[in-house]
Design a protein around this motif. Structure first.
Motif, short mmCIF file in Angstrom:
data_model
loop_
_atom_site.label_atom_id
_atom_site.label_comp_id
_atom_site.label_asym_id
_atom_site.label_seq_id
_atom_site.Cartn_x
_atom_site.Cartn_y
_atom_site.Cartn_z
N ARG A 182 16.76 -54.41 -15.03
CA ARG A 182 16.36 -53.70 -16.25
C ARG A 182 15.10 -52.87 -16.01
O ARG A 182 14.14 -53.36 -15.42
N SER A 183 15.12 -51.64 -16.49
CA SER A 183 13.95 -50.76 -16.43
C SER A 183 13.69 -50.20 -17.82
O SER A 183 14.62 -49.79 -18.52
N TYR A 184 12.42 -50.20 -18.23
CA TYR A 184 12.06 -49.70 -19.55
C TYR A 184 11.68 -48.23 -19.46
O TYR A 184 10.85 -47.83 -18.64
N LEU A 185 12.33 -47.43 -20.34
CA LEU A 185 12.04 -46.00 -20.40
C LEU A 185 10.87 -45.72 -21.32
O LEU A 185 10.07 -44.82 -21.07
N TYR A 186 10.80 -46.46 -22.42
CA TYR A 186 9.73 -46.25 -23.40
C TYR A 186 9.32 -47.61 -23.94
O TYR A 186 10.16 -48.40 -24.36
N GLN A 187 8.02 -47.88 -23.91
CA GLN A 187 7.52 -49.17 -24.34
C GLN A 187 6.84 -49.05 -25.70
O GLN A 187 6.02 -48.15 -25.92
N PHE A 188 7.19 -49.96 -26.61
CA PHE A 188 6.60 -49.96 -27.94
C PHE A 188 5.21 -50.57 -27.89
O PHE A 188 4.94 -51.51 -27.14
N ALA A 189 4.32 -50.02 -28.72
CA ALA A 189 2.97 -50.56 -28.81
C ALA A 189 2.97 -51.89 -29.54
O ALA A 189 2.16 -52.77 -29.27
N SER A 190 3.88 -52.04 -30.50
CA SER A 190 3.96 -53.27 -31.27
C SER A 190 5.38 -53.45 -31.76
O SER A 190 6.16 -52.50 -31.83
N ALA A 191 5.72 -54.64 -32.09
CA ALA A 191 7.05 -54.95 -32.62
C ALA A 191 6.88 -55.95 -33.77
O ALA A 191 5.94 -56.74 -33.77
N PRO A 192 7.76 -55.94 -34.77
CA PRO A 192 8.90 -55.04 -34.86
C PRO A 192 8.51 -53.64 -35.33
O PRO A 192 7.51 -53.47 -36.03
N LEU A 193 9.30 -52.65 -34.96
CA LEU A 193 9.09 -51.27 -35.34
C LEU A 193 10.13 -50.88 -36.38
O LEU A 193 11.30 -51.26 -36.25
N ALA A 194 9.73 -50.14 -37.41
CA ALA A 194 10.67 -49.75 -38.46
C ALA A 194 11.82 -48.94 -37.88
O ALA A 194 11.65 -48.15 -36.96
N GLY A 195 13.01 -49.17 -38.43
CA GLY A 195 14.17 -48.40 -38.02
C GLY A 195 14.85 -48.91 -36.76
O GLY A 195 15.69 -48.20 -36.20
N VAL A 196 14.50 -50.11 -36.29
CA VAL A 196 15.06 -50.63 -35.04
C VAL A 196 15.80 -51.95 -35.31
O VAL A 196 15.27 -52.84 -35.96
N GLU A 197 17.05 -52.03 -34.83
CA GLU A 197 17.76 -53.29 -34.75
C GLU A 197 17.79 -53.68 -33.28
O GLU A 197 18.40 -53.00 -32.46
N PHE A 198 17.09 -54.75 -32.95
CA PHE A 198 16.93 -55.12 -31.54
C PHE A 198 18.21 -55.75 -30.98
O PHE A 198 19.07 -56.22 -31.72
N GLU A 199 18.29 -55.75 -29.67
CA GLU A 199 19.44 -56.35 -28.99
C GLU A 199 19.58 -57.81 -29.36
O GLU A 199 18.63 -58.49 -29.72
N ARG A 200 20.82 -58.30 -29.25
CA ARG A 200 21.09 -59.72 -29.50
C ARG A 200 21.89 -60.28 -28.34
O ARG A 200 22.74 -59.59 -27.76
N ARG A 201 21.61 -61.49 -28.02
CA ARG A 201 22.34 -62.16 -26.94
C ARG A 201 23.40 -63.09 -27.52
O ARG A 201 23.41 -63.37 -28.71
N GLY A 202 24.30 -63.54 -26.67
CA GLY A 202 25.43 -64.35 -27.12
C GLY A 202 25.04 -65.75 -27.51
O GLY A 202 24.23 -65.96 -28.41
N ALA A 203 25.60 -66.71 -26.82
CA ALA A 203 25.30 -68.11 -27.14
C ALA A 203 23.85 -68.44 -26.82
O ALA A 203 23.15 -67.67 -26.16
N LEU A 204 23.40 -69.57 -27.28
CA LEU A 204 22.02 -70.02 -27.09
C LEU A 204 21.67 -70.01 -25.60
O LEU A 204 22.40 -70.57 -24.77
N LEU A 205 20.56 -69.35 -25.26
CA LEU A 205 20.05 -69.25 -23.90
C LEU A 205 20.98 -68.46 -22.97
O LEU A 205 20.82 -68.48 -21.75
N SER A 206 21.95 -67.76 -23.54
CA SER A 206 22.86 -66.96 -22.72
C SER A 206 22.13 -65.74 -22.17
O SER A 206 21.37 -65.08 -22.89
N PRO A 207 22.33 -65.40 -20.88
CA PRO A 207 21.68 -64.21 -20.32
C PRO A 207 22.41 -62.92 -20.69
O PRO A 207 21.89 -61.83 -20.43
N TRP A 208 23.59 -63.03 -21.29
CA TRP A 208 24.40 -61.85 -21.56
C TRP A 208 24.04 -61.23 -22.91
O TRP A 208 23.89 -61.92 -23.91
#
Length: 379
Positions: free
Chosen positions: A212-238
């Protein structure tokens, strides 16, 4: 001593330097149906002009230069007051319609110091990305930016990254639907297994085969207008959901943070990528309030495919061109140097170029086929 009305109009209202638009050209002006009458108010004259036409004009205010090939104003009415010194002062001007062509405004693009620093670093890495924004009413603070037309935007942005260190040669496709970017639909295609884009609490990223490489880093989170990524099962890397950007809320929040001095930034990887990136795209804006510092208008005409935005760049490190073949808006208002300008409806063809020259940026805006109705200028 009485001030000539033509000089008063430029000096008192606009505060600009007036000159010809070209070496051999001359500023020319003609009036038809000129008349004036005393108003019912003491010390006020009403001046009317059936037709006013001017050609080959150039105005300058510091580094900004405005050229007008032709302007024709119909049914012009002005209120002229007599000052205590015996001069003339315009207090209000109205016009039924105005037509403009050959309009060109250019000058440096003044942006916050923190963004200038990022652009300077980006240029040194071989490229830069242009960012655009808008603000609220002329009297509003930076917390009241309004980008209503983004709320229902539809379109697709495509990029071609040549010889990118992270992704090899890559074709990027980012669909925009209902004012949102769903990164589950975005694609990054290149030799070998394709990469995926997404948004986490740390910023915008690309998951490539090498990590993974970050193109743009947020100064703070959460940021308005963003739905962040979600992972599958508990502790799943996917990653099951790559996240979304709601463009209006996200862009307004970014502008508030940037203008407020909060640090945000492109990563070094993004600078390398954008320096080798060509883009093209077509986005249909929605109807709604668009406000920039000192001006605002309600964009309209989505149902008739107006306010569609085309963009292109052979290299983002050199600049970006944005075109609107059919700009349409109503209830436009602007405030500048104490004067307030209003317009009931406006239509035009617009072309905007953002040019990056070393650590500096400048803009060139060209307007054709411009028609304005219901104009009013108050001092």
């Amino acid at each position: 001593m009485t001030v000539p009305l033509a000089v008063s109009l430029v000096d008192l209202l606009l505060g600009l330097e007036l000159g010809p638009s070209g070496g051999a050209a001359r500023n020319r002006c003609s009036l038809e149906g000129l008349a004036w009458n005393k108003s019912s108010r003491k010390g006020v004259l009403e001046v009317t002009v059936q037709e006013l036409e001017a050609t080959a004009l150039q105005f300058a205010s510091g580094p900004l230069v405005l050229e007008i090939g032709r302007i024709a104003v119909h049914a012009l009415t002005g209120q002229v007051r007599t000052t205590d010194a015996g001069g003339l002062s315009l207090s209000a001007v109205q016009a039924a319609e105005a037509e403009l062509s050959g309009v060109r405004l250019q000058g440096p693009l003044v942006i916050p110091p923190q963004i200038q620093k990022a652009l300077h670093a980006l240029q040194g890495a071989g490229g830069a990305a242009a960012a655009a924004g808008a603000a609220a009413t002329p009297e509003a603070s930076v917390d009241a930016w309004r980008l209503g037309p983004l709320g229902q935007a539809e379109g697709t942005i495509r990029g071609r990254i040549t010889d990118a260190h992270l992704l090899f040669d890559a074709d990027v496709t980012v669909p925009i639907k209902h004012g949102q970017i769903d990164f589950n639909d975005a694609t990054v295609e290149h030799v070998g297994p394709d990469s995926r884009m997404g948004v986490s609490r740390l910023g915008l990223y690309v998951d490539a085969p090498n990590g993974r490489s970050y193109l743009y880093q947020f100064a703070s989170a959460p940021l308005a207008g963003v739905e962040f990524e979600r992972r599958g099962a508990l502790l799943s890397p996917w990653v099951s959901e790559r996240g979304k950007l709601h463009l209006q809320a996200f862009a307004e929040a970014m502008l508030r943070q940037c203008m407020g001095g909060h640090g945000q930034g492109l990563t070094e990887q993004a600078r390398l990528l954008l320096g080798r990136t060509a883009i093209s795209g077509q986005v249909q804006l929605g109807d709604g309030l668009l406000a920039v510092p000192g001006a605002q208008a309600h964009m309209e005409g989505r149902a008739k495919a107006r306010n569609a935005v085309g963009m292109r760049s052979d290299a983002l490190g050199q600049g970006l061109t944005v075109e609107m073949a059919s700009l349409s808006a109503r209830d436009a208002a602007a405030k500048w140097r104490g004067a307030q300008l209003g317009c009931e409806t406006m239509a035009a063809r617009l072309k905007l170029q953002l040019l990056i020259e070393g650590a500096h940026m400048r803009f060139v805006m060209e307007i054709e086929n411009c028609k304005l109705a219901g104009l009013r200028l108050d001092l």
